[in-house]
Design a protein around this motif. Sequence first.
Motif, PDB file in Angstrom:
ATOM      1  N   SER A  60      -0.831 -14.254  -4.970  1.00 39.85           N
ATOM      2  CA  SER A  60       0.546 -13.909  -5.346  1.00 39.85           C
ATOM      3  C   SER A  60       0.970 -12.592  -4.731  1.00 39.85           C
ATOM      4  CB  SER A  60       0.673 -13.843  -6.868  1.00 39.85           C
ATOM      5  OG  SER A  60       0.404 -15.086  -7.467  1.00 39.85           O
ATOM      6  N   PHE A  61       0.060 -11.635  -4.746  1.00 42.62           N
ATOM      7  CA  PHE A  61       0.353 -10.325  -4.179  1.00 42.62           C
ATOM      8  C   PHE A  61       0.588 -10.403  -2.670  1.00 42.62           C
ATOM      9  CE2 PHE A  61      -1.760  -6.613  -2.050  1.00 42.62           C
ATOM     10  CZ  PHE A  61      -0.698  -5.723  -2.193  1.00 42.62           C
ATOM     11  N   LEU A  62      -0.285 -11.107  -1.965  1.00 44.92           N
ATOM     12  CA  LEU A  62      -0.148 -11.204  -0.511  1.00 44.92           C
ATOM     13  C   LEU A  62       1.101 -11.982  -0.098  1.00 44.92           C
ATOM     14  CD1 LEU A  62      -3.865 -11.792   0.566  1.00 44.92           C
ATOM     15  CD2 LEU A  62      -2.543  -9.675   0.694  1.00 44.92           C
ATOM     16  N   ALA A  63       1.523 -12.917  -0.958  1.00 46.28           N
ATOM     17  CA  ALA A  63       2.742 -13.682  -0.670  1.00 46.28           C
ATOM     18  C   ALA A  63       3.980 -12.807  -0.782  1.00 46.28           C
ATOM     19  CB  ALA A  63       2.853 -14.865  -1.627  1.00 46.28           C
ATOM     20  N   SER A  64       3.912 -11.793  -1.658  1.00 44.93           N
ATOM     21  CA  SER A  64       5.063 -10.917  -1.864  1.00 44.93           C
ATOM     22  C   SER A  64       4.594  -9.541  -2.300  1.00 44.93           C
ATOM     23  CB  SER A  64       6.000 -11.523  -2.925  1.00 44.93           C
ATOM     24  OG  SER A  64       7.150 -10.731  -3.080  1.00 44.93           O
ATOM     25  N   PRO A  65       4.109  -8.734  -1.344  1.00 46.15           N
ATOM     26  CA  PRO A  65       3.581  -7.412  -1.701  1.00 46.15           C
ATOM     27  C   PRO A  65       4.664  -6.501  -2.273  1.00 46.15           C
ATOM     28  CG  PRO A  65       2.897  -8.052   0.520  1.00 46.15           C
ATOM     29  CD  PRO A  65       3.968  -9.012   0.096  1.00 46.15           C
ATOM     30  N   SER A  66       4.354  -5.843  -3.354  1.00 46.18           N
ATOM     31  CA  SER A  66       5.253  -4.873  -3.965  1.00 46.18           C
ATOM     32  C   SER A  66       4.416  -3.939  -4.829  1.00 46.18           C
ATOM     33  CB  SER A  66       6.296  -5.563  -4.855  1.00 46.18           C
ATOM     34  OG  SER A  66       5.687  -6.134  -5.999  1.00 46.18           O
TER      35      SER A  66
END
Length: 420
Positions: A60-66
Amino acid sequence: MKLRSLLGHSITASLVLASTSTFAAKVTQEQVVEHYADVAHAVYADALITAKALDQSIESFLASPSKASLFEVQQAWLASRVPYQQSEVYRFGNAVVDDWEGQLNAWPLDEGLIDYVSADYQYELGNEGAAANIVANKKLKIGATTLDVEQLTPEAIADLNEVGGSEANVASGYHAIEFLLWGQDLNGTNAGAGERPYTDFVVGEGCTNGNCDRRGEYLRAAADLLIQDLEWMEKQWSADEKGNYREELVNGSAENGLRKMLFGMGSLSLGELAGERMKVALEANSTEDEHDCFSDNTHNSHYYNEQGIYNVYTGLYKREDGTLLSGPSIHDLVAQQDKQAAKEIQKQFDVTRSQVGQLVTSAEKHGQAFDQLIASNNTQGNALVNETIMALVLQTEAIERAAKVVGITNLSPDTADHEF
């Protein structure tokens, strides 16, 4: 799960465990060893469950880093440490675990092997892989050897462990993932953990420190390898598998199984936890020698190591889903032979667990994590760590006493060459 709630979880577990301890009238060594295997299976199953949750969080993080998604994946890593640290009591005495765990929990590591580091980075002398930077380089030259690491697969990462013959070249496991998520802790013995920016994983415009796609590939592969390793170990303790380590253990001598249990408890208590994980860091005032050094989670790591020892002695384990696993225990065997000794040994366990818990309280209520406690100018902090070491020494003496009561002589827990 925040660190504070992790402490709350552990306190709740302690209260439940203390209130449900049983004194079985007739318990055999065979029953105790079999239940030991049941608890081991549950612990590794929980470690696998939380590792899979970590893997999902990484995706999830790598799909949308924030900033928010990086925080969430860091919390998933912290949560994954809770069951795993309780598993380390199985290392000592069970070669199948000790031969395997280096790929999951080796430390300290020369993080320059994996990714960029600060200009004043201090690495292990003579380590030719200390500045290899796998993330930035698809070919590595370590000594006379050139390695092709274009494909960052779980297998490739596993092959890079101890590359060049150095134990500091840790490429896989919890601490490699920890470093990728937090980065270096550049605060020394001052407050603060690593502060890796989420933009280190932003592919394309906005990427910081270069190679953001490779960094993400490395993180994903390391998580996949962690799951593969835990799946293998979970099967080694499963009652549903044939020809595995559990079958060998429960079909062997019950006395030998009991010796493995007590040796594992004593060795983690003395040589590993009191020695390698506390005494070494304290005497050298070295933050490089603290366990979860990038995340400043060392206090929880120590606490759950201690909880694992307690689990084996009492035959109790609170699972990730909140259910309590209980059964025949060493405590029961001791109580059958000598009720007074059982009370005194239990009291020492409770005192030691409370003392190790003070490291958690120091970090989460008083703002002094383990790396601050070991600072050369922190007299009170040093004293707290020393008191914890001594409590672990006394606990080891209680474990040796329990062994004698149940007929196991010459236990000789591993001291890791430390004197106490």
